[in-house]
Scaffold this motif. Structure first.
Motif, PDB file in Angstrom:
ATOM      1  N   TYR A  49       1.219  -7.363 -18.411  1.00 22.74           N
ATOM      2  CA  TYR A  49       2.322  -7.127 -19.352  1.00 22.74           C
ATOM      3  C   TYR A  49       2.779  -8.109 -20.147  1.00 22.74           C
ATOM      4  O   TYR A  49       3.854  -8.054 -20.466  1.00 22.74           O
ATOM      5  CB  TYR A  49       3.555  -6.493 -18.427  1.00 22.74           C
ATOM      6  N   THR A 109      14.843  -6.060 -23.269  1.00 23.29           N
ATOM      7  CA  THR A 109      14.095  -5.361 -24.284  1.00 23.29           C
ATOM      8  C   THR A 109      15.021  -5.343 -25.695  1.00 23.29           C
ATOM      9  O   THR A 109      14.757  -5.411 -26.932  1.00 23.29           O
ATOM     10  CB  THR A 109      13.824  -4.112 -23.814  1.00 23.29           C
ATOM     11  N   LYS A 124       8.179  -0.809 -34.295  1.00 21.79           N
ATOM     12  CA  LYS A 124       7.127  -0.006 -34.312  1.00 21.79           C
ATOM     13  C   LYS A 124       5.753  -1.063 -34.596  1.00 21.79           C
ATOM     14  O   LYS A 124       4.623  -1.038 -33.811  1.00 21.79           O
ATOM     15  CB  LYS A 124       6.905   1.203 -35.199  1.00 21.79           C
ATOM     16  N   ASP A 127       5.622  -3.815 -31.623  1.00 22.34           N
ATOM     17  CA  ASP A 127       5.052  -3.085 -30.425  1.00 22.34           C
ATOM     18  C   ASP A 127       3.586  -2.878 -30.440  1.00 22.34           C
ATOM     19  O   ASP A 127       2.914  -2.765 -29.602  1.00 22.34           O
ATOM     20  CB  ASP A 127       5.968  -1.929 -30.039  1.00 22.34           C
ATOM     21  N   ARG A 128       3.406  -2.134 -31.389  1.00 25.83           N
ATOM     22  CA  ARG A 128       1.750  -1.898 -31.531  1.00 25.83           C
ATOM     23  C   ARG A 128       1.021  -3.030 -31.404  1.00 25.83           C
ATOM     24  O   ARG A 128      -0.063  -2.819 -30.816  1.00 25.83           O
ATOM     25  CB  ARG A 128       1.575  -1.135 -32.981  1.00 25.83           C
ATOM     26  N   MET A 130       1.547  -5.511 -29.662  1.00 31.17           N
ATOM     27  CA  MET A 130       1.813  -6.276 -28.295  1.00 31.17           C
ATOM     28  C   MET A 130       0.818  -5.130 -27.367  1.00 31.17           C
ATOM     29  O   MET A 130       0.226  -5.757 -26.567  1.00 31.17           O
ATOM     30  CB  MET A 130       3.095  -6.082 -27.874  1.00 31.17           C
ATOM     31  N   GLN A 131       0.928  -4.065 -27.579  1.00 30.86           N
ATOM     32  CA  GLN A 131       0.297  -3.097 -26.778  1.00 30.86           C
ATOM     33  C   GLN A 131      -1.281  -3.133 -26.721  1.00 30.86           C
ATOM     34  O   GLN A 131      -2.101  -2.823 -25.928  1.00 30.86           O
ATOM     35  CB  GLN A 131       0.641  -1.641 -27.053  1.00 30.86           C
ATOM     36  N   GLU A 132      -1.822  -3.732 -27.921  1.00 25.45           N
ATOM     37  CA  GLU A 132      -3.389  -4.136 -27.922  1.00 25.45           C
ATOM     38  C   GLU A 132      -3.886  -5.131 -26.773  1.00 25.45           C
ATOM     39  O   GLU A 132      -4.816  -5.034 -26.579  1.00 25.45           O
ATOM     40  CB  GLU A 132      -3.543  -4.718 -29.332  1.00 25.45           C
ATOM     41  N   TYR A 133      -2.696  -5.985 -26.221  1.00 26.22           N
ATOM     42  CA  TYR A 133      -3.070  -7.105 -25.584  1.00 26.22           C
ATOM     43  C   TYR A 133      -2.746  -6.918 -24.044  1.00 26.22           C
ATOM     44  O   TYR A 133      -2.696  -7.867 -23.248  1.00 26.22           O
ATOM     45  CB  TYR A 133      -2.670  -8.398 -26.179  1.00 26.22           C
ATOM     46  N   VAL A 134      -1.805  -5.866 -23.790  1.00 27.86           N
ATOM     47  CA  VAL A 134      -1.303  -5.704 -22.561  1.00 27.86           C
ATOM     48  C   VAL A 134      -2.234  -5.592 -21.431  1.00 27.86           C
ATOM     49  O   VAL A 134      -3.446  -4.709 -21.555  1.00 27.86           O
ATOM     50  CB  VAL A 134      -0.233  -4.408 -22.662  1.00 27.86           C
ATOM     51  N   GLN A 136      -2.956  -4.343 -17.555  1.00 31.92           N
ATOM     52  CA  GLN A 136      -2.525  -3.378 -16.672  1.00 31.92           C
ATOM     53  C   GLN A 136      -3.375  -3.410 -15.480  1.00 31.92           C
ATOM     54  O   GLN A 136      -4.305  -4.225 -15.356  1.00 31.92           O
ATOM     55  CB  GLN A 136      -2.288  -2.118 -17.169  1.00 31.92           C
ATOM     56  N   ASP A 139      -7.450  -3.834 -15.099  1.00 28.21           N
ATOM     57  CA  ASP A 139      -7.894  -4.685 -16.223  1.00 28.21           C
ATOM     58  C   ASP A 139      -8.830  -6.008 -15.748  1.00 28.21           C
ATOM     59  O   ASP A 139      -8.408  -6.780 -15.133  1.00 28.21           O
ATOM     60  CB  ASP A 139      -6.934  -5.184 -17.211  1.00 28.21           C
TER      61      ASP A 139
END
Length: 209
Positions: A49, A109, A124, A127-128, A130-134, A136, A139
């Protein structure tokens, strides 16, 4: 109202800049003050994360694969400062005020979001990116986990599968891996006991119907 109160009657009408600009500058200065308190920033490990902190709070970890910046409307936006703010606020609320991780995370947050908006960047877009590299559960990039990473967020979030996966990929550095393995083992036992209690509770509830 006295001048030493929280909201003195200051001559706001004399300010020569819009309120959003003044607020943004103040928030930026507060963020700079927090950044100066950081003893060590580590970008050499895989962090579930994206970001986390050491058990003693002296090191902030940011995932090694996360780019340091992204482009937004022609601007280069550096992201480390926002993640550091989040982790510092979260760690402080947990350690100093005893908040549960989920509560501290929500407050952190909001602080992160305010700092992003203060730079006139939409949440937006941020966050977009960031979500590309999370990273979980499951992985394949989760290969090098720092040995002193604070596991409380994952424990409080009940991310048992992630904890087990992290155990397999602990960094073999100066901190003995056995210490972290023992911690993970204790967490695993606690999770299993909690699951048994929930199952017994569910069974008794069904029987009472």
């Amino acid at each position: 109202m006295s001048s030493n109160s929280c909201h003195p009657n200051a001559p706001h009408e004399k300010l020569k800049a819009p309120d959003w600009y003044i607020s943004s500058r103040m928030l930026d200065r507060a963020l700079d003050a927090i950044l100066r308190r950081i003893k060590k920033l580590d970008r050499k490990h895989d962090i579930p994360y994206l970001a986390g902190y050491s058990q003693d709070g002296k090191t902030i970890y940011i995932d090694r694969h996360l780019p340091k910046s992204f482009t937004y409307r022609g601007r280069t936006v550096e992201v480390d400062r926002f993640l550091i703010l989040h982790e510092e606020v979260e760690k402080t609320l947990i350690d100093q005020l005893g908040l549960h991780y989920l509560h501290a995370h929500q407050i952190a947050t909001r602080a992160e979001e305010a700092a992003v908006h203060a730079q006139r960047i939409t949440w937006k877009a941020y966050d977009r990116f960031m979500q590309e590299y999370v990273k979980q559960i499951g992985d394949e990039r989760l290969q090098k986990v720092p040995a002193d990473l604070d596991l409380k967020p994952y424990r409080d979030y009940h991310d048992y599968d992630l904890l087990l996966r992290m155990e397999k990929h602990l960094a073999r550095d100066k901190v003995p891996a056995g210490v972290k393995k023992a911690e993970l083992k204790n967490y695993a036992s606690a999770f299993r006991e909690e699951l048994r209690v929930r199952e017994r509770h569910a069974a008794s509830s069904d029987g009472a119907r």
